[in-house]
Design a protein around this motif. Structure first.
Motif, PDB file in Angstrom:
ATOM      1  N   ARG A   1       0.822  -1.213   0.000  1.00  0.00           N
ATOM      2  CA  ARG A   1       0.000   0.000   0.000  1.00  0.00           C
ATOM      3  C   ARG A   1       0.850   1.254   0.000  1.00  0.00           C
ATOM      4  NH1 ARG A   1       2.195   1.896   4.404  1.00  0.00           N
ATOM      5  NH2 ARG A   1       1.822   0.975   6.438  1.00  0.00           N
ATOM      6  N   ASP A   2       0.234   2.339  -0.441  1.00  0.00           N
ATOM      7  CA  ASP A   2       0.810   3.678  -0.326  1.00  0.00           C
ATOM      8  C   ASP A   2      -0.093   4.481   0.604  1.00  0.00           C
ATOM      9  OD1 ASP A   2       2.713   2.952  -2.141  1.00  0.00           O
ATOM     10  OD2 ASP A   2       1.886   4.115  -3.816  1.00  0.00           O
ATOM     11  N   MET A   3       0.524   5.343   1.425  1.00  0.00           N
ATOM     12  CA  MET A   3      -0.281   6.153   2.338  1.00  0.00           C
ATOM     13  C   MET A   3       0.401   7.483   2.596  1.00  0.00           C
ATOM     14  SD  MET A   3      -1.599   5.272   6.213  1.00  0.00           S
ATOM     15  CE  MET A   3       0.056   5.310   6.919  1.00  0.00           C
ATOM     16  N   ILE A   4      -0.405   8.534   2.642  1.00  0.00           N
ATOM     17  CA  ILE A   4       0.077   9.859   3.025  1.00  0.00           C
ATOM     18  C   ILE A   4      -0.888  10.438   4.054  1.00  0.00           C
ATOM     19  CG2 ILE A   4       0.358  12.255   2.255  1.00  0.00           C
ATOM     20  CD1 ILE A   4       1.571  11.263  -0.298  1.00  0.00           C
ATOM     21  N   LEU A   5      -0.333  10.952   5.145  1.00  0.00           N
ATOM     22  CA  LEU A   5      -1.126  11.622   6.179  1.00  0.00           C
ATOM     23  C   LEU A   5      -0.537  13.010   6.401  1.00  0.00           C
ATOM     24  CD1 LEU A   5      -1.336   8.765   8.859  1.00  0.00           C
ATOM     25  CD2 LEU A   5      -3.139   9.435   7.260  1.00  0.00           C
ATOM     26  N   GLU A   6      -1.388  14.028   6.375  1.00  0.00           N
ATOM     27  CA  GLU A   6      -0.974  15.392   6.705  1.00  0.00           C
ATOM     28  C   GLU A   6      -1.797  15.835   7.910  1.00  0.00           C
ATOM     29  OE1 GLU A   6       0.147  18.073   3.364  1.00  0.00           O
ATOM     30  OE2 GLU A   6      -0.935  16.603   2.163  1.00  0.00           O
TER      31      GLU A   6
END
Length: 245
Positions: free
Chosen positions: A109-114
């Motif tokens: 998976r790919d994940m980005i959290l801001e």
């Protein structure tokens, strides 16, 4: 009289709950010594233990860049059986360690959290090709779950030290939101590291990510506060990470 008793019990219960929330370690209740973390690069060998066998399955490289206002942490995991590396990037505030950004890219998976007033980003499941837009709002302070292993070595460790840490984790297959990591016990001991007897803090932890079924022991050098070794017990399956110097 009975109503008065109920009111007193309610107030006492609310006070205990409030006290517990306030004593939970978070960016707003922070006993961390930020002077203990500096720019550095470290590498750990990752092993699986089977009976008497010690089988290397990969390496973990961690780069820490400490700047005036932010700390950047990049972790690169290389597995022997995979050509693709697992790369996690974390950015936190320098003083409070409040999370700013977290990304994770691997085969699954790919994940980005801001992190801001709301938590935004996306989660891409590469097995199903399903992309989920992230929009979460939390009213509790927390650390990024990817940062808390670094946080542990910066705490005021002593014999018998224990605490609970507020963390945020995003995993559609497990938990989403603010959960906790628990330092169950701390003890001063010694280990053989690179042929030398080294005094360490052995810190036993668990967390809600594994439903508190995985037990992790960190062996932290008392003088340098580097993590020399980490043991993870997943219900009898043992993994070991050792610092390479």
């Amino acid at each position: 009289m009975k109503n008065t008793l109920y009111i007193l019990l309610f107030i006492f219960g609310a006070s205990v709950q409030l006290f517990s929330q306030e004593t939970l370690l978070s960016p707003l209740n922070n006993t961390v010594n930020e002077q203990l973390i500096n720019s550095e690069t470290s590498k750990m060998s990752w092993f699986m233990l089977q009976d008497t066998l010690k089988i290397q399955i990969g390496t973990i490289q961690t780069q820490i860049q400490k700047e005036k206002e932010k700390i950047y942490i990049i972790t690169t995991v290389s597995m022997k059986q995979s050509p693709t590396k697992w790369i996690d990037s974390t950015i936190v505030e320098n003083k409070t360690f409040k999370p700013i950004y977290h990304s994770s890219f691997n085969q699954q998976r790919d994940m980005i959290l801001e992190f801001g007033e709301k938590i935004t980003g996306y989660y891409l499941d590469k097995q199903t090709d399903k992309k989920t837009e992230i929009l979460e709002k939390e009213d509790k302070p927390f650390f990024d779950s990817n940062f808390y292993p670094q946080l542990i070595r910066l705490l005021p460790l002593k014999n018998g030290y224990s605490n609970t840490i507020s963390i945020f984790d995003y995993n559609p297959n497990s938990k989403i939101g603010v959960i906790t990591a628990t330092i169950k016990n701390t003890e001063e001991t010694s280990i053989n590291f690179n042929g030398k007897k080294t005094q360490v803090w052995k810190v036993e932890t668990t967390d809600d990510i594994s439903d508190n079924t995985a037990i992790m022991n960190y062996f932290i050098d008392k003088s340098t506060r580097k993590i020399l070794k980490q043991e993870i017990d997943f219900g009898g399956r043992i993994m070991l990470m050792e610092l390479v110097e």
